[in-house]
Motif scaffolding. Structure first.
Motif, PDB file in Angstrom:
ATOM      1  N   CYS A  12       2.577  -2.668  -6.653  1.00  9.64           N
ATOM      2  CA  CYS A  12       1.466  -3.193  -5.827  1.00  9.64           C
ATOM      3  C   CYS A  12       2.324  -3.717  -4.767  1.00  9.64           C
ATOM      4  N   THR A  15       4.538  -2.231  -2.128  1.00  8.16           N
ATOM      5  CA  THR A  15       3.015  -1.975  -1.279  1.00  8.16           C
ATOM      6  C   THR A  15       2.437  -2.933  -0.162  1.00  8.16           C
ATOM      7  N   GLN A  16       2.927  -4.218  -1.186  1.00  5.86           N
ATOM      8  CA  GLN A  16       1.882  -5.192  -0.070  1.00  5.86           C
ATOM      9  C   GLN A  16       3.028  -5.922   1.030  1.00  5.86           C
ATOM     10  N   SER A  19       3.908  -3.157   4.171  1.00  8.75           N
ATOM     11  CA  SER A  19       2.978  -2.681   4.100  1.00  8.75           C
ATOM     12  C   SER A  19       3.349  -2.554   6.053  1.00  8.75           C
ATOM     13  N   ASP A  50       6.417   1.979   4.619  1.00  9.51           N
ATOM     14  CA  ASP A  50       4.784   2.294   4.563  1.00  9.51           C
ATOM     15  C   ASP A  50       4.065   3.423   5.106  1.00  9.51           C
ATOM     16  N   PHE A  53       4.893   5.868   2.141  1.00 12.39           N
ATOM     17  CA  PHE A  53       3.600   5.512   0.800  1.00 12.39           C
ATOM     18  C   PHE A  53       2.934   5.975   1.044  1.00 12.39           C
ATOM     19  N   ASP A  54       2.444   6.019   2.125  1.00 12.69           N
ATOM     20  CA  ASP A  54       0.935   7.438   3.355  1.00 12.69           C
ATOM     21  C   ASP A  54       1.495   8.423   2.737  1.00 12.69           C
ATOM     22  N   ASN A  57       0.464   9.210  -0.705  1.00 13.05           N
ATOM     23  CA  ASN A  57      -0.349   8.742  -1.147  1.00 13.05           C
ATOM     24  C   ASN A  57      -1.531   9.196  -0.768  1.00 13.05           C
ATOM     25  N   ARG A  68      -1.798   9.197   6.080  1.00 11.85           N
ATOM     26  CA  ARG A  68      -2.624   9.266   4.481  1.00 11.85           C
ATOM     27  C   ARG A  68      -3.384  10.836   4.030  1.00 11.85           C
TER      28      ARG A  68
END
Length: 99
Positions: A12, A15-16, A19, A50, A53-54, A57, A68
């Motif tokens: 977390c 990802t924060q 971002s 970012d 990660f998208d 996820n 995403r």
């Protein structure tokens, strides 16, 4: 951030930090001359992660962010993943001694 060796991973935090909102904030500060223009490289690096990660996820087809959305044979994910392979292949990790 200075975490001790072998500390538990905190995804977390990554990802924060990596971002779109952080990247966008940096780009805004750069455009207002409140941050050095050379920070654009960091902002783009953050935006890249970012997006990465998208991709990994993905959620639903109705997601607003293209990367995403679920991966399909014809989705934009493939172009990004090919570019990501090139970018990640060029990254070098240096330890505190610069090696």
């Amino acid at each position: 951030m200075d975490l001790p060796p072998f500390s538990p991973m905190r995804v977390c935090l990554a990802t924060q930090t990596l971002s779109l909102s952080v990247s966008s904030g940096m780009m805004t500060l750069i455009s207002l001359n409140e941050m050095k223009s050379s920070a654009i490289h960091t902002a783009r690096f953050i935006e890249f992660f970012d997006n990465l990660f998208d991709v990994f996820n993905s959620t639903t087809h109705s997601e607003a962010k293209t990367l995403r959305k679920p991966l399909t044979k014809t989705s934009d994910h493939w172009k990004f993943l090919n570019e990501a392979e090139q970018v990640l292949g060029k990254l070098k990790v240096h330890n505190r001694t610069g090696k």
